[in-house]
Design a protein around this motif. Structure first.
Motif, PDB file in Angstrom:
ATOM      1  N   TRP A  57      10.412 133.735  -7.432  1.00  0.00           N
ATOM      2  CA  TRP A  57      10.949 134.308  -8.668  1.00  0.00           C
ATOM      3  C   TRP A  57      11.669 135.630  -8.429  1.00  0.00           C
ATOM      4  O   TRP A  57      12.651 135.934  -9.114  1.00  0.00           O
ATOM      5  CB  TRP A  57       9.841 134.466  -9.708  1.00  0.00           C
TER       6      TRP A  57
ATOM      7  N   LEU B 183       6.286 132.394 -15.767  1.00  0.00           N
ATOM      8  CA  LEU B 183       7.588 131.866 -15.352  1.00  0.00           C
ATOM      9  C   LEU B 183       7.455 130.449 -14.805  1.00  0.00           C
ATOM     10  O   LEU B 183       8.294 129.581 -15.081  1.00  0.00           O
ATOM     11  CB  LEU B 183       8.216 132.786 -14.302  1.00  0.00           C
TER      12      LEU B 183
ATOM     13  N   LEU C 121       7.114 128.038 -17.718  1.00  0.00           N
ATOM     14  CA  LEU C 121       8.398 127.803 -18.374  1.00  0.00           C
ATOM     15  C   LEU C 121       9.250 126.827 -17.565  1.00  0.00           C
ATOM     16  O   LEU C 121       9.837 125.889 -18.116  1.00  0.00           O
ATOM     17  CB  LEU C 121       9.146 129.124 -18.559  1.00  0.00           C
ATOM     18  N   GLU C 122       9.305 127.034 -16.256  1.00  0.00           N
ATOM     19  CA  GLU C 122      10.116 126.139 -15.422  1.00  0.00           C
ATOM     20  C   GLU C 122       9.533 124.730 -15.388  1.00  0.00           C
ATOM     21  O   GLU C 122      10.280 123.742 -15.392  1.00  0.00           O
ATOM     22  CB  GLU C 122      10.231 126.692 -14.002  1.00  0.00           C
TER      23      GLU C 122
ATOM     24  N   ARG D 229      12.951 132.540 -20.107  1.00  0.00           N
ATOM     25  CA  ARG D 229      12.772 132.798 -18.670  1.00  0.00           C
ATOM     26  C   ARG D 229      13.732 133.877 -18.181  1.00  0.00           C
ATOM     27  O   ARG D 229      13.339 134.813 -17.472  1.00  0.00           O
ATOM     28  CB  ARG D 229      13.007 131.498 -17.899  1.00  0.00           C
TER      29      ARG D 229
ATOM     30  N   ALA E 257       6.055 133.138 -24.281  1.00  0.00           N
ATOM     31  CA  ALA E 257       6.033 131.793 -23.715  1.00  0.00           C
ATOM     32  C   ALA E 257       5.338 130.812 -24.651  1.00  0.00           C
ATOM     33  O   ALA E 257       5.773 129.669 -24.815  1.00  0.00           O
ATOM     34  CB  ALA E 257       5.339 131.810 -22.353  1.00  0.00           C
TER      35      ALA E 257
END
Length: 441
Positions: free
Chosen positions: A114, A161, A164-165, A416, A437
């Motif tokens: 990230w 993160l 989310l991905e 994101r 999120a």
């Protein structure tokens, strides 16, 4: 900010060249520049397999991270861009353009991934770019990039993160499944003539009685259901037009109304927002044609390698990719009569038969492409008894869900991208990031 150089965490393994004659044969997927999104992230779609021998050191598995240390354009959008192999790619292979990150024991893998997706890192890549025509990022400069220490707060942010991905990836895979299901139904009805063949062979009905009864009992001498007609697309058209751009092009405009070109016409549910271009509001309002409406089918008009036309078609709508946008002169906007329907139009133009006809018509000129007369002359089959309209309604929930997933994925990506810079600066508290999120997951 306490940090360590990337070289403390990783070693690099560069890929190598491959033989073009072995493309498409069973083997690992080639993961070159085309498998990395602009500024980072995995880019699926039309990955090619490779049937040649590959050194085990250049093979990739799900979860592996790889990077491009070059870019063949001046934008530097791919320079230093990283991607993570998704679960559905069981085995990948590096090319001469990509490099695997081999993590040392104890390396905070997700944090590194990230950090290498952050705007700060992207700026670093551009500032250390070398070359003029083809850009390169020196290996030593890449390995010198500083990775902040994996504090508990940062690792919690990384978990957000990752979530989310993961959801974006779930939506993408769901869309592939939904389109495959819709395509299978369309192909059975309008290409393979499955219900009519089943009747001829005395097999049991597999559709609702009211639909089953609408299919003819036999094929005619041309091999299509009796009463069905092959005609030209022109007979169904209500709209066939292209758009336009201001004199001098659109490269100088950073804001305005989005303008979609041929490079963005790929397939249902796909759009690369990194390629978005704009036209001024005044120009958009002055356009007499080229304003896209919901559920328009868009067809790639011209471009590509000389002597070869490869058709691409998509369907946009329900505010995806934008609530309000236009097309340029290299894209056709197509609408047909309600008795056939936009969903049927998309899936018909996506069949191999339709694509083969477009390849023949569009190839053989200096700039491969289709003029409006050729588009109007494309063959299309018209079933009897309103079957096209019935099928269009059956396909509707599939298309609607695909577009809804696309809009959700866009919201997830926006969240994101908002959080990514905060990974380095720590501006957003973990609880705030988790709350953001939760609103979109």
């Amino acid at each position: 900010m306490p940090s360590r150089a990337l070289r403390d965490y990783v070693d690099l393994q560069r890929g190598n060249t491959y033989k073009g004659t072995l493309l498409g044969l069973p083997g690992p997927k080639l993961l070159g520049l085309g498998s990395i999104q602009r500024n980072g992230g995995f880019k699926g779609g039309s990955l090619k397999s490779y049937g040649g021998e590959s050194d085990a050191r250049i093979l990739l598995r799900p979860g592996d991270v790889y990077v491009s240390l070059k870019d063949v354009t001046q934008s530097a959008d791919l320079l230093g861009a990283v991607a993570r192999v998704p679960h559905e790619v069981e085995q990948g292979r590096l090319t001469q353009d990509t490099v695997k990150l081999e993590f040392k024991d104890g390396a905070p893998i997700s944090l590194i991934y990230w950090v290498l997706r952050s705007p700060e890192y992207r700026g670093f890549c551009r500032s250390f770019a070398t070359g003029t025509t083809n850009l390169g990022l020196p290996r030593e400069d890449f390995l010198a990039y500083l990775i902040p220490d994996p504090t508990p707060a940062r690792l919690q942010m990384v978990a957000v993160l990752d979530a989310l991905e993961d959801k974006i990836e779930v939506n993408r895979r769901m869309n592939e499944t939904l389109e495959a299901m819709a395509r299978a139904i369309f192909k059975d009805w309008f290409v393979d003539f499955g219900p009519t063949r089943a009747k001829m062979e005395g097999r049991a009905p597999y559709l609702a009685p009211d639909i089953w009864s609408l299919f003819p009992d036999r094929l005619d001498d041309e091999g299509k259901p009796e009463g069905w007609v092959v005609t030209q697309l022109d007979k169904l058209l209500s709209v066939l037009e292209t758009g336009g751009r201001p004199k001098g092009g659109v490269s100088s405009y950073r804001y305005g109304v989005p303008s979609v070109g041929a490079e963005s016409i790929t397939r249902l549910g796909e759009f690369d927002f990194g390629k978005t271009k704009y036209v001024p509001e005044e120009f958009f309002n002055s356009m007499k044609k080229g304003h896209v409406q919901s559920r328009d089918v868009l067809l790639y008009k011209d471009g590509g390698k000389p002597g070869l036309f490869e058709p691409h078609v998509t369907l946009f709508g329900d505010d995806f990719p934008f609530p309000r946008f236009a097309i340029n002169e290299h894209v056709y906007r197509i609408r047909v009569q309600e008795d056939f329907g936009q969903n049927c139009l998309y899936f018909w133009l996506s069949t191999e038969a339709a694509k083969a006809e477009m390849r023949i018509k569009g190839t053989g000129v200096a700039i491969p492409g289709l003029n409006s007369t050729q588009v109007r002359s494309l063959s299309v089959i018209i079933p009897s008894d309103g079957l096209a309209k019935r099928l269009d309604r059956i396909l509707e929930p599939f298309v609607t869900r695909v577009l809804a997933n696309c809009n959700e994925a866009r919201t997830l990506a926006t969240t994101r991208d908002f959080l990514l810079p905060k990974l380095m600066s720590g501006e957003v508290r973990v609880k705030d990031a988790e709350a953001m999120a939760e609103e979109v997951l």
